[in-house]
Scaffold this motif. Structure first.
Motif, short mmCIF file in Angstrom:
data_model
loop_
_atom_site.label_atom_id
_atom_site.label_comp_id
_atom_site.label_asym_id
_atom_site.label_seq_id
_atom_site.Cartn_x
_atom_site.Cartn_y
_atom_site.Cartn_z
N SER A 241 0.89 -1.19 0.11
CA SER A 241 -0.10 0.08 0.11
C SER A 241 0.80 1.14 0.04
O SER A 241 0.58 2.43 -0.75
N THR A 242 2.14 1.18 0.76
CA THR A 242 2.78 2.40 0.62
C THR A 242 3.45 2.57 -0.40
O THR A 242 3.70 3.69 -1.08
N PHE A 243 4.01 1.38 -1.18
CA PHE A 243 4.61 1.60 -2.54
C PHE A 243 3.44 2.08 -3.53
O PHE A 243 3.85 2.69 -4.59
N THR A 244 2.24 1.72 -3.46
CA THR A 244 1.14 2.04 -4.13
C THR A 244 1.18 3.93 -4.04
O THR A 244 0.87 4.38 -5.00
N THR A 245 1.01 4.32 -2.94
CA THR A 245 1.01 5.51 -2.64
C THR A 245 2.27 6.28 -3.27
O THR A 245 2.23 7.32 -4.06
N ARG A 246 3.43 5.64 -3.27
CA ARG A 246 4.78 6.41 -4.05
C ARG A 246 4.63 6.04 -5.60
O ARG A 246 4.93 7.14 -6.14
N VAL A 247 4.14 5.21 -6.12
CA VAL A 247 3.89 4.79 -7.48
C VAL A 247 3.03 5.96 -7.99
O VAL A 247 3.28 6.68 -8.93
N LEU A 248 1.72 6.21 -7.38
CA LEU A 248 0.78 7.25 -7.87
C LEU A 248 1.37 8.72 -7.57
O LEU A 248 1.19 9.27 -8.67
N SER A 249 1.96 8.64 -6.41
CA SER A 249 2.73 10.29 -6.38
C SER A 249 3.62 10.60 -7.08
O SER A 249 3.88 11.69 -7.81
N SER A 250 4.54 9.41 -7.82
CA SER A 250 5.45 9.76 -8.72
C SER A 250 4.98 10.35 -10.01
O SER A 250 5.83 10.77 -10.84
N THR A 251 3.50 10.19 -10.25
CA THR A 251 3.14 10.81 -11.50
C THR A 251 2.69 12.19 -11.43
O THR A 251 2.48 12.94 -12.37
N GLY A 252 2.78 12.49 -9.99
CA GLY A 252 2.32 14.14 -9.75
C GLY A 252 0.92 14.31 -9.44
O GLY A 252 0.32 15.17 -9.58
N THR A 253 0.12 13.02 -9.42
CA THR A 253 -1.20 13.12 -9.24
C THR A 253 -1.65 13.82 -7.78
O THR A 253 -0.65 13.73 -7.06
N ASP A 254 -2.81 13.91 -7.62
CA ASP A 254 -3.32 14.49 -6.33
C ASP A 254 -3.39 13.62 -5.19
O ASP A 254 -3.21 12.23 -5.43
N ILE A 255 -3.11 13.93 -3.88
CA ILE A 255 -2.99 13.17 -2.79
C ILE A 255 -4.29 12.38 -2.66
O ILE A 255 -3.89 11.12 -1.87
N TYR A 256 -5.19 12.79 -3.01
CA TYR A 256 -6.70 11.73 -2.81
C TYR A 256 -6.69 10.74 -3.49
O TYR A 256 -6.94 9.87 -3.19
N SER A 257 -6.10 10.89 -4.83
CA SER A 257 -5.97 9.77 -5.89
C SER A 257 -4.98 9.05 -5.11
O SER A 257 -5.30 7.48 -5.17
N ALA A 258 -3.79 8.98 -4.61
CA ALA A 258 -2.76 8.32 -4.01
C ALA A 258 -3.47 7.54 -2.92
O ALA A 258 -2.99 6.48 -2.86
N ILE A 259 -4.00 8.21 -1.96
CA ILE A 259 -4.15 7.74 -0.71
C ILE A 259 -5.45 6.71 -1.04
O ILE A 259 -5.58 5.49 -0.39
N SER A 260 -6.35 7.23 -1.80
CA SER A 260 -7.70 6.12 -2.15
C SER A 260 -6.81 4.99 -2.76
O SER A 260 -7.52 3.78 -2.36
N ALA A 261 -6.05 4.96 -3.60
CA ALA A 261 -5.25 3.77 -4.27
C ALA A 261 -4.69 3.07 -3.15
O ALA A 261 -4.74 1.52 -3.10
N ALA A 262 -3.94 3.68 -2.00
CA ALA A 262 -3.31 2.80 -0.92
C ALA A 262 -4.59 2.22 -0.33
O ALA A 262 -4.03 0.86 0.28
N ILE A 263 -5.63 2.76 -0.05
CA ILE A 263 -6.43 1.88 0.85
C ILE A 263 -7.21 0.64 -0.07
O ILE A 263 -7.39 -0.33 0.45
N GLY A 264 -7.16 0.88 -1.37
CA GLY A 264 -7.55 -0.22 -2.14
C GLY A 264 -6.67 -1.43 -2.03
O GLY A 264 -7.01 -2.85 -2.06
#
Length: 445
Positions: A241-264
């Motif tokens: 889940s943390t790696f998921t957060t970092r993968v999405l964050s590396s794209t520059g997307t918003d924090i809500y998208s990154a944390i929602s993906a981590a929850i999934g």
């Protein structure tokens, strides 16, 4: 056209022989051949130690978990000795990299309290009007929906990310408890209740205040829940889940998208969902084993589980083994100590000792059934569900409790990725396709 036929069509055209992964040296699961993780980044936030390397061999070792270089056992002991809550301090430590002073901690706790209330009409529109049987699903959807309630959601600056991170750490427990109450009313046909927030409560106290009908809980109970939150707050950049957060964050997307993906990600039974699976497995075992004190009877049923003849037929003894820890998971060790004490106080010692017996027998069961003598121990999921049960936390909230704790680590990694990396993650996949000729539609078979 039936879905079964479509699945058969897929299977006929999408088989990858297992030996191909070895042929092309594919590191499945981003794991090296010895089971260690592929090095994907650098971090100052956390270290997870579970083994030593000697002449390229993994040597089992005592598990050690450090937050910003500080052993989590010392953090837990410090809070216990000073008789205070620690999750808020851990959140500060993970975000900023240094232990807070007393005044910094007091100010940060007040800031979190001021952010716990959800935006106006959010609860009515996003939670009450759209109930979910699964609280993790509702957490993910709600976090994503918070984007629409943010006047500045896409600004990637440190200042904006920090504001959003602190608001999310404060709000996720509120979303969780609201979602649980709505689930109770809509699906379980039970009463729901929304208690007012108390500005003097710690995060753990706020959660117990929200889920208990009479709002009554002891200081000991709140501090045990706080302990669970400390232990779940962070576990390195490599957990899924943390790696998921970092993968999405590396794209520059918003924090809500990154944390929602981590929850999934955390929802999965191979990750955070394992604590609920542990309790389901143990309930099944207790229903089929007559003599809980018998190593032979318990061991025999565990063998059936590993052979996929019992339980959920997955072949897994949930809560046993870890990708990094070998001899011990320090989080499980701490939870086990507290679980025993609480079991003695609540007349549940026999059940606790059954958990101990499963922990003791599992390595030999794997060795016997699978000829696998890898050193394994209980992980944090094995005892966390039992502790939650003794605290009166409903099973619907076992994995969500993991999420409302781990969000502190997710946000720390989100900010670190945004501020220190600056490159989108892009691993490679080798294609096994061969060139084919296009066939006109009327000539296809």
């Amino acid at each position: 056209m039936e879905f079964r036929a479509l699945c058969e069509e897929f299977r006929a055209n999408n088989q990858i022989p297992p030996e191909k992964f070895d042929l092309y040296q594919v590191k499945r699961g981003l794991r090296n051949p010895d089971g260690t993780g592929v090095m994907a980044g650098l971090t100052l936030i956390c270290n997870v130690h579970g083994y030593l390397i000697d002449d390229a061999e993994r040597i089992p070792d005592k598990g050690i978990l450090t937050y910003r270089g500080i052993n989590v056992e010392d953090i837990v002991e410090g809070c216990r000795r000073e008789n205070r809550f620690g999750f808020e301090e851990v959140a500060w430590l993970l975000l900023f990299g240094k232990q807070p002073t007393r005044s910094q901690l007091e100010g940060f706790s007040k800031l979190l309290n001021s952010c716990r209330e959800l935006p106006e009409y959010f609860a009515e529109d996003m939670i009450i009007k759209a109930p979910s049987r699964n609280i993790m699903n509702k957490l993910g959807r709600s976090v994503l929906a918070l984007y629409s309630y943010d006047d500045n959601p896409d600004d990637p600056s440190l200042e904006n990310n920090m504001r959003q991170a602190i608001q999310l750490i404060a709000r996720l427990p509120t979303i969780m408890t609201y979602a649980y109450q709505v689930k109770r009313r809509h699906f379980d046909r039970q009463s729901m209740f929304f208690h007012p927030l108390d500005p003097n409560h710690s995060t753990a106290e706020a959660i117990l205040n929200a889920i208990r009908p009479d709002r009554v809980f002891t200081d000991e109970e709140a501090k045990l829940l706080d302990l669970c939150m400390i232990l779940h707050a962070e576990h390195g950049g490599g957990n899924n889940s943390t790696f998921t957060t970092r993968v999405l964050s590396s794209t520059g997307t918003d924090i809500y998208s990154a944390i929602s993906a981590a929850i999934g990600s955390l929802k999965g039974p191979r990750h955070g969902g394992a604590n609920h699976r542990v309790m389901m497995m143990m309930d099944d075992l207790m229903g089929h084993v007559k003599n809980w004190e018998s190593d032979d009877e318990v061991g025999s049923y565990l063998e059936k589980i590993v052979r996929k003849e019992a339980g959920d037929r997955s072949g897994l003894i949930y809560g046993m083994g870890h990708a990094v820890y070998t001899l011990s998971d320090p989080r499980a060790v701490i939870l086990k100590e507290n679980a025993r004490k609480m079991a003695e106080e609540h007349g549940m010692l026999r059940k606790f000792e059954l958990f101990e017996r499963v922990e003791k027998l599992s390595p030999d069961v794997f060795a016997k059934v699978k000829n696998d003598r890898k050193v394994i121990s209980a992980n944090v999921d094995f005892y966390s569900g039992l502790v939650y049960e003794m605290l009166g936390i409903p099973s619907d909230l076992y994995t969500p409790m993991f999420a409302v704790s781990r969000i502190a680590g997710w946000c720390a990694h989100r900010i670190e990725e945004m501020e220190t990396c600056g490159r989108i993650m892009r691993p490679a996949y080798r294609s096994l396709t061969h060139e084919k000729q296009y066939i006109p539609i009327d000539e296809r078979e």
